[in-house]
Every structure is written in structure tokens, then in C-alpha cells.
Design a protein around this motif. Structure first.
Motif: not given
Ligand SMILES: [Mg+2]
Length: 275
Positions: A3-6, A233-234, A243-248
Motif C-alpha cells: 500500500l503506497h500511502a502517507p 486508487k488502483v 485518492a489517499d493511497a494507491r495499490l498497483p
């Protein structure tokens, strides 16, 4: 974890007592099917959603642009909320079906558009029509870029002339996309659907968390934020998103979602709420 997120976002997810999940299907839970008519449940998705739905600290709603009957086939899991046609048609956790718009108001108009769209793409390579009952779409997925643009523009003109003839003003909306055009009810809107579900099927004290991959999902991200929730967001690469975060990728989404039940461990959670 992927999970790419702050850190503040991760902290909010980790600190939640319970999570109300809103999950898109194609491109999010599962990889894209070759065509929208392709309805093969993926065992891995079914197992995952069953596990999530069975956890007392999680609630699951699947929201898709596909028709509800397809989503019911793809995610045959009882006691979750399924939303088809972007939320126009719902299957409640009780199993009851709810149409949020009168089909009889929508269908005759689509019935007028359908033969004209069929005529427009007749004899052209790379186009196909998708009739979802509640909505009608033209896919130019396999067509040349410039031809797709020209044909979809013409299709838009036809739909606009029929649906906005002065008698159906607020009933419809047109959704565009890359090599894609769709007309459906104005309520075919994932943002409006999330708003509706959080009002009518609320789960107090839960963190609303939306996972989706495309612009129809982006329409829900602002609504999720308005309800103090988070959006994931994917997308393979970082991209412009609310979005607040990203999954690939869908496999990464599945792996990450599978970690959620473990996060809650044996924490005692009230199960008195109606699921
Ligand atoms: Mg999607």
C-alpha cells in the motif's frame, strides 16, 4: 506491504475499530475480463470476499458498472451489499433487491437509442454494443483511435437528442471513457451511490474505505472524504487522483485486503449490529 500511502493514512486504517469497504470489481478485485459479457467468477475473489464479509469488524459493498445479475454471479456471497449499474440496482444484505429508479421510465428511452446505435456501428470493425437493461454502452475497444472518436461523438449526439428531448431532463446521464460511451440513469453514479449507502445502510463508527481504479470510482472519492473516509486508487503508476493511497494491481488489492481481518486480531467487537 504494497500500500503506497502517507503514514497518517496508514495510521487511520490501522486505528479503525471497523471498516466499511466499498469495492469496485473490474480492474480492482479482479483483472479486466476480455468483454463485459464474460462472467466467470474468480475463486480467489470469492474466497476473499467471503472471508472479509464474515469478519465482525468488516462490512463489504461491491459497486460495479456491470448489471446486478452479473455481479451476483461474480461475487456469490450472501449477506453483503451488491450494487450494479453503478448503484441503480441494489441487492441488500438481506437478499432483497431494490431499484432506485423506475425501470419503466428508463427503458423506453434506451429502446429508442439502441437500434440507432446498432445502425451506427453496423459494418464497422472493433465496435460492440452492450445492453445492460438499465444502461446502454458502445465499446470501441478494438477500433482505430480516430474512428472510435468519430463514432462515439455521433453516438453521443443520438443519445442526447433522444434523452434530452425536453421530457426526460434529469433522468439520464452520459458517461464517457476511452473508446467507450454509455447512457444510463442519472443515479448511475458511484458517488451518489456511496452517499446513499452511507445514509440508508449506515454503519456508525466504521471507517468508510473505497477501493477503485477508474474515473467512475473517482466520482466516489470526494463523497468518501465528505464522510470522513479514505480512498485507495488502483493504478500501476502514481497518477492524478483524489485518492489517499494507491495499490498497483488487482492481485495487490487482494493481498492487501486479505491482511485486514488479521489487523483486528481477537479484539472484542460488538456484533449486535444488523449486517
Ligand atoms: Mg473498475
Amino acid at each position: 506491504m504494497t500500500l503506497h500511502a502517507p503514514p497518517r493514512v496508514k495510521r487511520r486504517i490501522e486505528g479503525a475499530n471497523r471498516v466499511y469497504l466499498f469495492l469496485d470489481y473490474d480492474g480492482t478485485l479482479a483483472d479486466f475480463a476480455p468483454t463485459p459479457e464474460h462472467v466467470n467468477p474468480e475463486p480467489e475473489v470469492v474466497t476473499l470476499v467471503t472471508e472479509l464479509a464474515g469478519h465482525p469488524a468488516l462490512r463489504v459493498a461491491v459497486i460495479s458498472g456491470r448489471r446486478l445479475s452479473h455481479i451476483e454471479e461474480l461475487v456469490p456471497v450472501d449477506e453483503i451489499l451488491l450494487a450494479g449499474t453503478y448503484g441503480v440496482e441494489l441487492r441488500l444484505p438481506s437478499g432483497r433487491h431494490v431499484d432506485r429508479v423506475a425501470y419503466d421510465e428508463i427503458r423506453p428511452v434506451l429502446g429508442q437509442i439502441k437500434p440507432r446505435w446498432a445502425q451506427l456501428i453496423a459494418g464497422r470493425d472493433g465496435f460492440f454494443l452492450e445492453d445492460k437493461g438499465w444502461a446502454l454502452a458502445i465499446h470501441g475497444k478494438f477500433a482505430a483511435e480516430d474512428e472510435a472518436e468519430k463514432v462515439l461523438e455521433e453516438a453521443r449526439g443520438i443519445a442526447t437528442a433522444v434523452a434530452w428531448d425536453g421530457t426526460h431532463s434529469d433522468l439520464f446521464r452520459i458517461l464517457g471513457g476511452h473508446k467507450f460511451l454509455e447512457i444510463g440513469p442519472a443515479l448511475a453514479h458511484k458517488g451518489k451511490t456511496v452517499d446513499y449507502l452511507l445514509e440508508w445502510y449506515a454503519w456508525p463508527d466504521a471507517l468508510p474505505l473505497y477501493v477503485g481504479d477508474d474515473d467512475k470510482d473517482e466520482e466516489a472519492f470526494g463523497v468518501i472524504h465528505a464522510h470522513d473516509g479514505l480512498a485507495i486508487k488502483v493504478s500501476e503508476q502514481p497518477c492524478k487522483t483524489d485518492a489517499d493511497a494507491r495499490l498497483p494491481s488487482p492481485p495487490a488489492v487482494r493481498r492487501w485486503l486479505a491482511t485486514l481481518p488479521k489487523r483486528f486480531g481477537d479484539t472484542e467487537i460488538s456484533t449486535v449490529d444488523q449486517r
